[in-house]
Design a protein around this motif. Structure first.
Motif, mmCIF file in Angstrom:
data_model
loop_
_atom_site.group_PDB
_atom_site.id
_atom_site.type_symbol
_atom_site.label_atom_id
_atom_site.label_comp_id
_atom_site.label_asym_id
_atom_site.label_seq_id
_atom_site.Cartn_x
_atom_site.Cartn_y
_atom_site.Cartn_z
ATOM 1 N N UNK B 155 0.802 -1.216 0.000
ATOM 2 C CA UNK B 155 0.000 0.000 0.000
ATOM 3 C C UNK B 155 0.838 1.270 0.000
ATOM 4 N N UNK B 156 2.121 1.128 -0.204
ATOM 5 C CA UNK B 156 2.971 2.312 -0.196
ATOM 6 C C UNK B 156 3.552 2.546 -1.582
ATOM 7 N N UNK B 157 4.207 3.663 -1.717
ATOM 8 C CA UNK B 157 4.849 3.980 -3.007
ATOM 9 C C UNK B 157 5.936 2.986 -3.327
ATOM 10 N N UNK B 160 4.394 0.362 -5.359
ATOM 11 C CA UNK B 160 4.141 0.907 -6.694
ATOM 12 C C UNK B 160 5.423 0.893 -7.526
ATOM 13 N N UNK B 279 -1.236 -12.724 -7.499
ATOM 14 C CA UNK B 279 -2.000 -11.662 -8.161
ATOM 15 C C UNK B 279 -2.505 -12.144 -9.517
ATOM 16 N N UNK B 292 -14.618 -6.139 -2.952
ATOM 17 C CA UNK B 292 -15.115 -5.012 -3.729
ATOM 18 C C UNK B 292 -16.573 -4.744 -3.381
ATOM 19 N N UNK B 298 -12.362 0.871 -1.673
ATOM 20 C CA UNK B 298 -11.099 0.304 -2.110
ATOM 21 C C UNK B 298 -11.175 -0.229 -3.525
ATOM 22 N N UNK B 299 -12.148 0.226 -4.271
ATOM 23 C CA UNK B 299 -12.352 -0.441 -5.551
ATOM 24 C C UNK B 299 -11.205 -0.253 -6.540
ATOM 25 N N UNK B 300 -10.403 0.762 -6.312
ATOM 26 C CA UNK B 300 -9.269 0.941 -7.231
ATOM 27 C C UNK B 300 -8.323 -0.256 -7.209
ATOM 28 N N UNK B 301 -8.367 -1.019 -6.144
ATOM 29 C CA UNK B 301 -7.482 -2.181 -6.038
ATOM 30 C C UNK B 301 -7.975 -3.348 -6.885
ATOM 31 N N UNK B 303 -9.301 -4.914 -9.931
ATOM 32 C CA UNK B 303 -9.579 -4.693 -11.326
ATOM 33 C C UNK B 303 -9.793 -5.988 -12.072
ATOM 34 N N UNK B 304 -8.929 -6.931 -11.830
ATOM 35 C CA UNK B 304 -8.858 -8.092 -12.715
ATOM 36 C C UNK B 304 -10.183 -8.835 -12.820
ATOM 37 N N UNK B 307 -12.378 -7.351 -15.640
ATOM 38 C CA UNK B 307 -11.851 -6.992 -16.948
ATOM 39 C C UNK B 307 -11.195 -8.133 -17.669
#
Lengths: 250, 308, 289
Positions: B155-157, B160, B279, B292, B298-301, B303-304, B307
């Motif tokens: 959850x941190x940069x 990312x 993942x 979700x 937290x929906x930005x997390x 995706x898969x 889609x």
């Protein structure tokens, strides 16, 4: 804003850029055109720190940047897109842009900070809206068509809040309609006060969009001026039509 | 009849190997830097801790973090080497690193040579020697701390940045991420957890020898990591549990341990590269979809699920 | 002193023989598929066992060599078809891990089938030994060196002088272009694996005969040393593999003779490899990009 002084780049025996001098003025859209292999992308790679020049200087807002690594140059305010799109293809559009939005947090030990802060999420959402990707926010970026991936590319570059934005062939591989949309997008970006330098293969597109142009051929600047002047320049016509024609004429 | 002590032994080992795998998952799972020599870092931690406590009579509680730091420092070195190498050449370099480290353990007397180091003390706390269930609890506490770190990282940069260099190094640079720095971080952080796991292993077994950290152990850790699933904080626990429990439950498998790892790896990489909970795996998507529904913030997390 | 230097050189050339043969196979397979084929050492190992069985049943050295080479060739092509071709689109480290797993599988299967203990592999040929100027050499060594090196030179010539070999080298440049030009790419890949694996099998049998012993982990050293050699030689350069193999074998035998106690020789090889990778990521004889 950006000054390039006597820039040279040699790859082995090949002189990719020779004695290039350029200036980018604040607020303009500057075009760099030229036939294939003229050294346009090499020039971009040097400005953004991905390549080191053989000699010469690049001065951005009074500071020499030619020896800095790419990440530092981003922090100073120069962002770029790649000709061949490079989305983080297993991440969603939102995650892609968020990664770029956090650009200030990758230095020092800031990286331990959480990304899930309103400030960053909002910024990312705003950029998604600006480039028109709202409908694909949570789509894995690798699954999107090329036209939309090009938008991600521009969005990532905008996310790092650049003062100068370098676009490497933003319309390569796109249809006419898609190119027109990108053109509108670039204009919107300029209205936000971002200076733009773009490399283009598509001459009509560049003529239509830019305020000023440089023409590169075999690593040398052969012409400079307003788009209208440049495309009438004899040297430019020769460069585009190829050597045989030029030699017959002269 | 299964004795309690036996069960505790198994659970402790799962905890220790899960910790080493968690480290590997940082390097390989999140940051995408291939490391086929993780056992070497475990060994570096184990011998550091064993030597400090036996030859220098330093307390376990100091030796434990020092073991991690030692592995961390060597991890920085490997990270620096990794900057210049691409994928498969990085992979063979880490294999070579494993062989060299093990050879040093075998050849130099400080490490006890072919006899190893014996009588490594069990730690004590408030006058109590931490044995069996107490030691297991210690291992679980350390593992929990590591998992918390993993959660924080995701959850941190940092998380990312690591994902970005895994996907595309040039793109990462263009987003302000110093690829060199994060490659070094990927290796050194991953090595740190391996080093701590090594210390825990040394004081659990009380006897270590060079061959405990050979290349085949790296293959075992790799199997745990890929089986459990890359880029998941639970993957290492699931992977370590299966790889350690399987031969215990099906006794005949114990003799075919290496064959089992090999078949796991081949089948997984061919048909299920995300592992059990990595993942993008089926389970991962279900779990994300579930949360979700509950937690729309937290929906930005997530995706898969929809889609892909 | 002088004679001991020559003796070590001879030992080095003997040690190099198997490195050269393995590295040649690895080079032509790496060249064509860009896969680091660790399982090649498993092919070598099984070649040795198949040759051993053939010798036990027929008592013929020649048949033993032929069966070893053929058996290895079949295993090599099977690995390529079943595991490598379907995985061509995966990132290189995935195929590398699959290859390591396959190698582990082949070694362990050999151990389960034939036992973990070494098997004696003594052939019935009488052995003559000569001492020339203080240097000792025997007839078995000459046979071993002659067969391994002539087979290696054969493969080298095949790869660099024949039409098919050259076509394979051309394929390395661009598999897609070759396909579009109607080249039967799959057959070419098969043949490269066939040739490389046969050479590995042949050298496996010969190593067994020369050292009079085979064991299920005889491939371990070869597996990773082969990589060291192709790193030395510069990935895909045929002549680089030969020179790299010789350099490694000869320098190893001098190192053991004169500095034996610093590190075991396998660790030396890896140390050399890592240093080269750091200083010259394209390999010692590789061209920079």
């Amino acid at each position: 804003m950006l000054k390039i002084v006597n820039l040279n780049k040699r790859f082995g025996g090949l002189q990719a850029l020779s004695n290039v001098n350029m200036e980018v003025k604040k607020g303009e859209i500057l075009g760099v055109i030229g036939p294939n292999g003229a050294g346009k992308t090499t020039l971009f790679n040097i400005i953004t720190g991905f390549l080191k020049p053989t000699s010469g200087r690049i001065i951005f807002q009074g500071m020499e940047i030619q020896r800095l690594p790419p990440a530092k140059i981003v922090k100073l305010g120069i962002a770029r897109t790649f000709q061949i799109v490079k989305p983080l293809k297993n991440l969603t559009v939102f995650e892609n842009i968020l990664t770029a939005v956090g650009y200030q947090n990758y230095f020092g030990l800031h990286f331990f900070k959480r990304w899930n802060e309103e400030e960053y999420v909002k910024k990312a959402e705003k950029i998604i809206k600006l480039v028109g990707l709202e409908g694909h926010r949570d789509t894995v970026s690798g699954l999107l068509p090329l036209g939309l991936q090009k938008r991600i590319e521009i969005a990532k570059a905008l996310a790092v809040e650049p003062k100068l934005l370098l676009l490497d062939e933003p319309t390569a591989g796109m249809s006419y309609e898609e190119s027109e949309e990108i053109k509108e997008l670039i204009k919107r970006v300029r209205e936000r006060g971002v200076t733009i330098m773009l490399v283009e293969h598509n001459v009509p597109f560049a003529v239509d969009l830019t305020d000023r142009m440089y023409v590169l051929s075999y690593g040398k600047i052969i012409a400079e001026g307003s788009p209208e002047e440049v495309i009438k320049n004899k040297k430019v016509i020769e460069a585009y039509l190829g050597g045989e024609y030029a030699s017959v004429e002269s | 009849m299964i004795s309690v002590l036996y069960l505790i032994t198994i659970l402790t080992l799962i905890g220790i190997y899960a910790l080493a795998t968690l480290g590997l998952n940082i390097t390989m799972g999140y940051a995408g830097q291939v490391n086929l020599g993780q056992a070497a870092f475990v060994g570096i931690g184990a011998f550091t801790s064993a030597i400090l406590t036996t030859s220098y009579h330093i307390s376990f509680w100091i030796a434990l973090p020092l073991a991690g730091i030692m592995a961390f420092l060597i991890g920085i070195l490997i990270g620096i080497v990794s900057i210049r190498l691409k994928q498969d050449f990085l992979a063979i370099t880490t294999i070579g690193f494993n062989f060299i480290v093990v050879a040093i353990f075998l050849y130099y007397d400080v490490f006890g040579g072919s006899f190893g180091i014996i009588n490594i003390p069990r730690p004590t706390l408030f006058g109590i020697t931490l044995k069996s269930s107490y030691y297991m609890i210690l291992v679980f506490i350390v593992l929990a701390i590591a998992m918390f770190f993993n959660y924080w990282m995701e959850n941190s940069w940092l998380g990312m940045a690591l994902r970005a260099i895994k996907e595309d190094e040039d793109a990462a640079e263009s987003m302000g991420i110093d690829v060199k720095k994060y490659k070094i971080i990927a290796f050194s952080f991953g090595a740190f957890f391996a080093g701590v796991a090594g210390s825990l292993l040394a004081h659990f077994k009380t006897y270590i020898v060079w061959s405990d950290f050979g290349f085949s152990v790296s293959i075992m850790l790799l199997t745990m990591c890929i089986l459990g699933g890359l880029e998941s904080m639970y993957g290492p626990i699931i992977g370590a549990s299966i790889v350690i429990l399987l031969p215990e439950i099906f006794r005949p498998l114990a003799e075919y341990r290496l064959i089992t790892y090999a078949i796991f790896l081949i089948v997984l990489l061919k048909y299920m590269p995300q592992g059990i909970i990595g993942r993008g795996s089926y389970l991962d998507r279900k779990i994300r979809a579930f949360f979700k529904g509950e937690e729309s913030t937290r929906k930005e997390e997530d995706q898969n699920a929809e889609d892909s | 002193m002088y004679s001991s230097i020559i003796q070590e050189l001879l030992n080095g050339i003997t040690l190099s023989a198997v490195y050269v043969a393995i590295a040649l196979g690895l080079t032509i397979t790496y060249g064509i598929l860009k896969i680091l084929h660790i399982a090649h050492a498993g092919v070598y190992l099984w070649g040795a066992y198949i040759g051993y069985i053939a010798y036990v049943y027929t008592g013929s050295v020649i048949l033993s060599l032929i069966f070893g080479a053929l058996g290895a060739a079949l295993i090599g092509v099977a690995i390529e078809r079943v595991f490598y071709i379907p995985a061509l689109d995966s990132p290189p480290h995935i195929t590398l891990i699959i290859s390591i797993a396959l190698f582990t599988l082949l070694s362990e299967l050999a151990a389960k089938t034939f036992g973990y203990h070494p098997k004696g592999f003594t052939i019935h040929w009488p052995i003559y030994s000569w001492t020339i100027g203080g240097v000792v050499i025997n007839s078995m060594q000459i046979f071993f060196l002659a067969v391994v090196y002539s087979a290696s030179i054969g493969v080298w010539l095949w790869a660099t002088k024949t039409r098919m070999g050259l076509a394979s080298r051309a394929l390395i440049q661009d598999i897609e272009t070759a396909k579009s030009m109607g080249v039967n790419v799959n057959r070419l890949i098969d043949i490269n694996f066939l040739v490389g694996s046969a050479l590995a099998g042949l050298s496996g049998v010969l190593v067994g005969m020369y050292y009079t012993i085979i064991w299920p982990h005889m491939g371990d050293v070869v597996a990773y040393k082969g990589l060291v050699v192709i790193v030395l030689g510069g990935f895909g350069s045929i002549i680089g593999a030969i020179v790299g193999g010789l350099i490694l074998g000869i320098s190893e035998s001098y190192l053991i003779a004169y500095f034996g106690n610093i590190l075991p020789r396998d660790a030396f090889a890896f140390l050399i490899m890592i240093i080269i990778l750091i200083l010259r990521p394209q390999g010692l004889f590789g061209r920079s990009e």
